[in-house]
Design an enzyme around this catalytic site. Structure first.
Site, short mmCIF file in Angstrom:
data_model
loop_
_atom_site.label_atom_id
_atom_site.label_comp_id
_atom_site.label_asym_id
_atom_site.label_seq_id
_atom_site.Cartn_x
_atom_site.Cartn_y
_atom_site.Cartn_z
CE LYS A 24 -4.13 -1.79 -0.04
NZ LYS A 24 -4.92 -1.72 -1.28
CG ASP A 55 -3.80 -0.54 -4.70
OD1 ASP A 55 -4.03 0.53 -5.29
OD2 ASP A 55 -4.70 -1.33 -4.35
CD GLU A 72 -4.17 -2.59 -7.51
OE1 GLU A 72 -3.31 -3.50 -7.41
OE2 GLU A 72 -5.31 -2.69 -7.02
CG ASP A 111 -8.95 -1.66 -7.91
OD1 ASP A 111 -10.17 -1.74 -8.12
OD2 ASP A 111 -8.45 -2.14 -6.87
CE LYS A 128 -11.57 -3.94 -5.05
NZ LYS A 128 -10.30 -3.82 -5.73
C1 0XW Z 1 -7.18 -5.10 -1.63
N1 0XW Z 1 -8.57 -4.84 -1.83
C2 0XW Z 1 -9.25 -5.92 -2.54
C3 0XW Z 1 -9.16 -4.72 -0.47
C4 0XW Z 1 -9.99 -3.53 -0.41
O1 0XW Z 1 -11.33 -3.90 -0.54
C5 0XW Z 1 -9.53 -2.66 -1.52
C6 0XW Z 1 -8.89 -3.56 -2.53
C7 0XW Z 1 -7.75 -2.87 -3.20
O2 0XW Z 1 -7.34 -3.24 -4.32
O3 0XW Z 1 -7.22 -1.91 -2.64
MG MG Z 2 -6.56 -1.85 -5.66
#
Ligand code: 0XW
Ligand code: MG
Length: 374
Positions: A168, A196, A223, A246, A270
Site C-alpha cells: 500500500k 497500490d 496500481e 482498479d 470489482k
Molecule cells: C485489496 N482490496 C481488494 C481490499 C480492499 O477492498 C480494496 C482492494 C484494493 O485493491 O485496494
Molecule cells: Mg486496488
C-alpha cells in the site's frame, strides 16, 4: 421448456471484523471490518442461489452500506416472477427498476447466476465460459508505517503462503518508495509486487514516487496511482512500467477509456462496483479481447465472495488471469458451509457441485432485512 420463476428473495447484512484488527488505505482510510450483504434467491421449483457483495467503508468506492440495504430491498420485489435462468434478463429488469446503484444490483445478480448454474446442473465457471476449474494466484496487501515494518510484514505474508504482494502506497511519495524498495529487498526479485496507491497520489506526488523507485521501477506493477484516468494517463510520461487500473473501472466505457489512454496493462474488476457478474463478465470479456490482464474480485466478503472470484477468474483465459483475493482469511466470520476456495497460494473452484456449491449458515446471518415472496 417449462417456465421457472423467482419466488422468494431474502437479504441479510453482516459486519465482518478483520482478524488482524484493521486495514489501512492511503489518506488514513482505516477500517476495522467490512460490511457485506448476502442475498438468497429461490425459484418456484425450490432451486436456490446465493450471492455476497459489500464494501470496505464509505471512503473507498461510491457505496454506502445503508444505501445497499435500501436498494436490495427495492430490487428484491422487482425481480420476483422473473426467470432466473437468464441472469442478463433479470439484470435488465433491475436496470429498468433503478438507475445506477450497481452495489444494490450486485448481490442479487450473483445469487441469480448461482441459481442459473444450479438449474443448469453445472458449476458456475462452466456457465461463464471457462476451460476448467483452474487456479488463480492469490495476493495479500502489505502495510507498515516504516520501511522496516513493511519488510517484516512482507515476510509474514510469504510465511502465510502468499506469493504476490500488494504494497500500500499513496501517501508520502518518498517514504512510500522507501517502503516498496525495502519490501523488494526483503522478498527478492521472484515475488510479484503491486504498489497500490488506491487513488492517493496527486499527479506530482506520483511522478515523485516513480522517480524514487529508480530506473527499473523496482520491478513493480503500479496500481491506481491517481484518482482519475486522466492523471494516470499523464503519469505515462514518467512511468513506462506496467500500470493496473482498479477504482476507475466502473463500467465498460471506463475500461475502453483506460485502454485508449494506454494505461490498462491490467484492470481490476470489482463485482460490487460494476453491478455484479453480468456487467463484470462483459467488461472481462472485452478486456480479454483487448489483451488486458484481468483480476476479478470485490471490496468485501468471506468464502461466498471468494468462491465467486474463484469461478469468475477460472473462466478468464489463463494467459490474462492475474490474481485475486481471499477475504475469508481476512475476517473472523464465515456465513457459508462448503469448501474454502483457498488452495494454498491459489483460489480454485473446489467442487463439481452446481453453481457455487455453497449453502448459507442462517444462524450466523441472523434476521434478514428483507424477505419477499410472490
Ligand atoms: C485489496 N482490496 C481488494 C481490499 C480492499 O477492498 C480494496 C482492494 C484494493 O485493491 O485496494
Ligand atoms: Mg486496488
Amino acid at each position: 421448456m417449462a417456465r421457472m420463476r423467482i419466488e422468494r428473495v431474502t437479504g441479510w447484512s453482516i459486519h465482518l471484523p478483520y482478524a488482524e484488527g484493521s486495514y489501512r488505505m492511503a489518506g488514513d482510510r482505516v477500517t476495522t471490518g467490512m460490511d457485506a450483504v448476502v442475498v438468497r434467491v429461490v425459484a418456484d421449483d425450490g432451486t436456490m442461489g446465493i450471492g455476497e457483495s459489500g464494501t470496505v467503508g464509505v471512503t473507498f468506492d461510491a457505496h454506502h452500506a445503508a444505501g445497499q440495504v435500501a436498494g436490495v430491498t427495492m430490487l428484491a420485489s422487482a425481480v420476483l416472477g422473473a426467470d432466473p435462468r437468464s441472469p442478463q434478463a433479470v439484470h435488465r429488469l433491475m436496470n429498468a427498476a433503478l438507475t445506477g446503484h450497481p452495489y444494490a444490483k450486485s448481490p442479487i445478480d450473483i445469487a441469480v447466476w448461482d441459481l442459473a448454474a444450479r438449474a443448469a446442473d453445472t458449476p458456475m465457471w462452466k456457465l461463464l465460459g471457462g476451460d476448467g476449474a483452474e487456479a488463480t494466484p492469490l495476493y495479500r496487501p502489505v502495510q507498515g508505517a516504516t520501511p522496516a515494518d513493511a519488510a517484516a510484514k512482507a515476510h509474514e505474508r510469504l510465511n502465510q503462503g502468499y506469493r504476490r504482494l500488494q504494497v500500500k502506497v499513496g501517501d508520502d511519495p518518498i517514504v512510500d518508495a522507501q517502503r516498496v524498495l525495502a519490501v523488494r529487498e526483503a522478498v527478492g526479485d521472484e515475488t510479484v509486487i503491486f504498489a497500490d496507491a488506491n487513488c492517493g497520489f496527486s499527479l506530482s506526488a506520483a511522478r515523485r514516487f516513480v522517480r524514487e523507485l529508480g530506473v527499473d521501477g523496482a520491478g513493480v506493477f503500479l496500481e491506481q496511482p491517481c484518482a482519475t484516468l486522466q492523471d494516470c494517463a499523464h503519469l505515462r510520461d514518467s512511468w513506462a512500467g506496467p500500470m493496473v487500473i482498479d477504482e476507475c473501472i466502473t463500467s465498460l466505457a471506463a475500461l475502453l477509456q483506460a485502454y485508449e489512454y494506454g494505461i490498462a496493462d491490467g484492470v481490476t474488476i470489482k463485482l460490487t462496483r460494476v453491478g455484479g457478474i453480468t456487467p463484470a463478465a462483459t467488461i472481462r470479456d472485452v478486456a480479454v479481447q483487448l489483451g488486458i490482464g484481468v483480476t476479478v474480485e470485490d471490496a468485501s466478503g468471506c468464502n461466498l465472495a471468494d468462491t465467486t472470484f474463484a469461478h469468475l477468474n477460472a473462466s478468464t483465459p489463463a494467459r490474462l488471469r492475474t490474481h485475486s483475493v481471499d477475504f475469508d482469511s481476512w475476517v473472523t466470520i464465515t456465513h457459508v458451509d462448503g469448501p474454502s476456495a483457498r488452495d494454498g497460494s491459489f483460489l480454485r473452484p473446489q467442487t463439481d457441485a452446481p453453481g457455487l456449491g455453497l449453502t448459507l449458515r442462517e444462524e450466523v446471518l441472523g434476521d434478514p432485512f428483507v424477505d419477499v415472496s410472490v
